[in-house]
Design a protein around this motif. Structure first.
Motif: not given
Ligand SMILES: Cc1ncc(COP(=O)(O)O)c(C=O)c1O
Length: 390
Positions: A75-83
Motif C-alpha cells: 500500500d505504501a508503494g513498495i514493489t520489491a519482492p516480499i516474503l
C-alpha cells in the motif's frame, strides 16, 4: 507546527540503516542477496521507512511475519519482492496473489487448498518458499519425504510457483556452534535430496543476522537480515565477537514536563516506593508503560540529562515517569534521552534489555502506536510518522 503535541518521540537514523546494509553487503559473498526483515513494523523502527532505505542501500527483497504486514508495504508503494515468513491461512492466498507477495508453506494439504482457491477465483500464481524445520521446532517439514511431498504438490500446481527453500536457526548467536552446525548439515541433506531427485534448486536461504555474521559462507542465495539491519547484535556474545561493526538506528527521547525541588522528603509515584532526600531535583517525563517503556524499569533504569545519568525514581506509571536529576538544573522542555546517545553517554538497547530481563529485540518492538517516529538523515529531520494520526 509540530505534527505531534506530546514531546516524546523515537528517532530513527536512516543513515545507520543504510550503513548496516552496506556492512553486510561487504561481509557476505558477492552473489548472495540481502532480504531485509522488516516484520513487527521494522522491529519497532517503521517497516515502510526502513524497508525503503534498506532497498535503496542495496537490499534485494523484504520479509515480514504475516501477510497483513506485506499489504502495508505494498500500500505504501513498495514493489520489491516480499516474503511472508510465517503461516498464512489458505483463505488469504488471494490477497497474496493480488499483491504479488510470496508465502511460506510446509504442508501438502495447505498447498492443495491454496491451489484450489486460486484456480476457483482465477487468480495469478503465488510464489512459495518451502520451510524446512532443521531444529527450531517451530514451522516446517522435518523429513526428506515430507519435503519431497510438498515440492511434488507444488510442481503439480499451475497456481503456486516453487520459489524458495529455507530454514531458520535456533542457536546461531551462541558460542557453542554444535546445534547450528547440526541444523546446517540437515539443511544440506535436504538440498542433496532435492538435487538427487533431479530437481533444480529454487532460491535457498538459511542465515539470520547471527548466522550471516558467523558463517557468511552459508549465505546461499540470500541472507535474511533482521536485528543487524537495525544496528543491534543478536546476543551479547555476538557483540563481543564483532567482526562486523554495526550502528544502532533507534533513539527514544522526551522533554521534561515538570520539575520540582522538594525541601522536605516526599514520596514519588504509585506505592510510594521512593522517598526523596531533602532538596532533591525531581523531573517528570511524559512517557510510561503504555508507550512500551517497561514498568520493570521502576527504581532501576536511568535516562540521560545533559550527558549524565539520571535515575528513575518510584514506579513507572502508565503515561509518566519520574527521574532524579543530580547534575545541572532541569527545566520544563529540556531534552532527555531514554534510549540512545547524549554527549559521551549512551543507554543501549542491550543495557535496557539486560535490566528488564529480555533480549534487545523486544525493547524497540515494545514501543507502540503512541510514539511518533522522526526519521533522520545526516543529522537532519527528513520525515515524521505518527501512527496515532495515520
Ligand atoms: C524466519 C526468520 N528469518 C529471519 C529472521 C531474522 O532474524 P534476526 O533478526 O536474528 O536477523 C527471523 C526473525 O525472527 C525469522 O523468524
Amino acid at each position: 507546527m509540530k505534527p505531534f503535541c506530546r514531546d516524546t518521540w523515537v528517532e530513527v537514523d536512516l543513515d545507520a540503516i543504510r550503513a548496516n546494509v552496506e556492512t553486510f553487503r561487504r561481509h557476505i559473498p558477492e552473489k548472495t542477496e540481502i532480504m531485509a526483515v522488516v516484520k513487527a513494523d521494522g522491529y519497532g523502527h517503521g517497516a515502510v521507512q526502513v524497508g525503503r532505505e534498506a532497498l535503496d542501500a542495496g537490499a534485494d527483497s523484504l520479509a515480514v511475519a504475516m501477510l497483513d504486514e506485506a499489504v502495508v508495504l505494498r500500500d505504501a508503494g513498495i514493489t520489491a519482492p516480499i516474503l511472508v515468513l510465517g503461516y498464512t491461512p489458505p483463505e488469504s492466498v488471494g490477497i497474496a496473489s493480488k499483491r504479488q507477495v510470496e508465502l511460506t508453506a510446509y504442508s501438502e494439504a495447505w498447498i492443495r487448498e491454496a491451489d484450489r482457491l486460486l484456480r476457483q477465483d482465477q487468480l495469478e500464481p503465488v510464489g512459495i518458499h518451502v520451510k524446512a524445520d532443521t531444529g527450531m521446532g517451530r514451522l516446517g517439514v522435518r523429513t526428506t519425504d515430507e519435503l519431497l511431498g510438498v515440492v511434488g504438490a507444488l510442481e503439480e500446481s499451475d497456481k503456486l510457483r516453487w520459489s524458495g527453500l529455507f530454514t531458520h536457526y535456533a542457536c546461531a548467536d551462541e558460542p557453542d556452534d554444535t546445534h547450528v552446525r547440526r541444523q546446517h548439515e540437515m539443511f544440506q541433506a535436504f538440498l542433496q535430496a532435492l538435487l538427487a531427485s533431479g530437481r533444480k534448486l529454487p532460491k535457498v536461504h538459511c542465515c539470520n543476522t547471527a548466522a550471516a555474521i558467523a558463517h557468511p559462507e552459508w549465505g546461499y542465495d540470500t541472507i535474511r537480515l533482521g536485528i543487524g539491519l537495525y544496528g543491534l547484535y543478536p546476543s551479547p556474545y555476538m557483540k563481543e565477537r564483532a567482526d562486523v561493526s554495526l550502528i544502532p538506528a533507534l533513539s527514544l527521547k522526551t522533554r521534561i514536563a515538570h520539575v520540582k525541588v522538594a525541601e522536605q522528603p516526599i514520596t514519588v509515584s504509585y506505592g510510594a516506593t521512593y522517598t526523596t532526600e531533602p532538596n532533591e531535583q525531581v523531573a517528570t517525563l511524559p512517557i510510561g508503560y503504555a508507550d512500551g517503556y517497561s514498568r520493570l524499569l521502576s527504581n532501576r533504569g536511568t535516562v540521560l540529562f545533559e550527558g549524565s545519568r539520571a535515575s528513575i525514581i518510584g514506579r513507572v506509571c502508565m503515561d509518566q515517569t519520574m527521574v532524579r536529576i543530580e547534575s545541572g538544573e532541569a527545566e520544563v522542555g529540556d531534552e532527555v534521552v531514554l534510549y540512545g546517545r547524549q554527549g559521551e553517554e549512551e543507554i543501549s538497547l542491550d543495557e535496557v534489555a539486560a535490566l528488564i530481563g529480555t533480549i534487545n529485540y523486544e525493547v524497540p518492538c515494545m514501543l507502540n502506536y503512541r510514539i511518533p517516529k522522526v526519521y533522520m538523515r545526516q543529522g537532519k529531520e527528513c520525515g515524521v510518522f505518527h501512527p496515532l494520526f495515520k
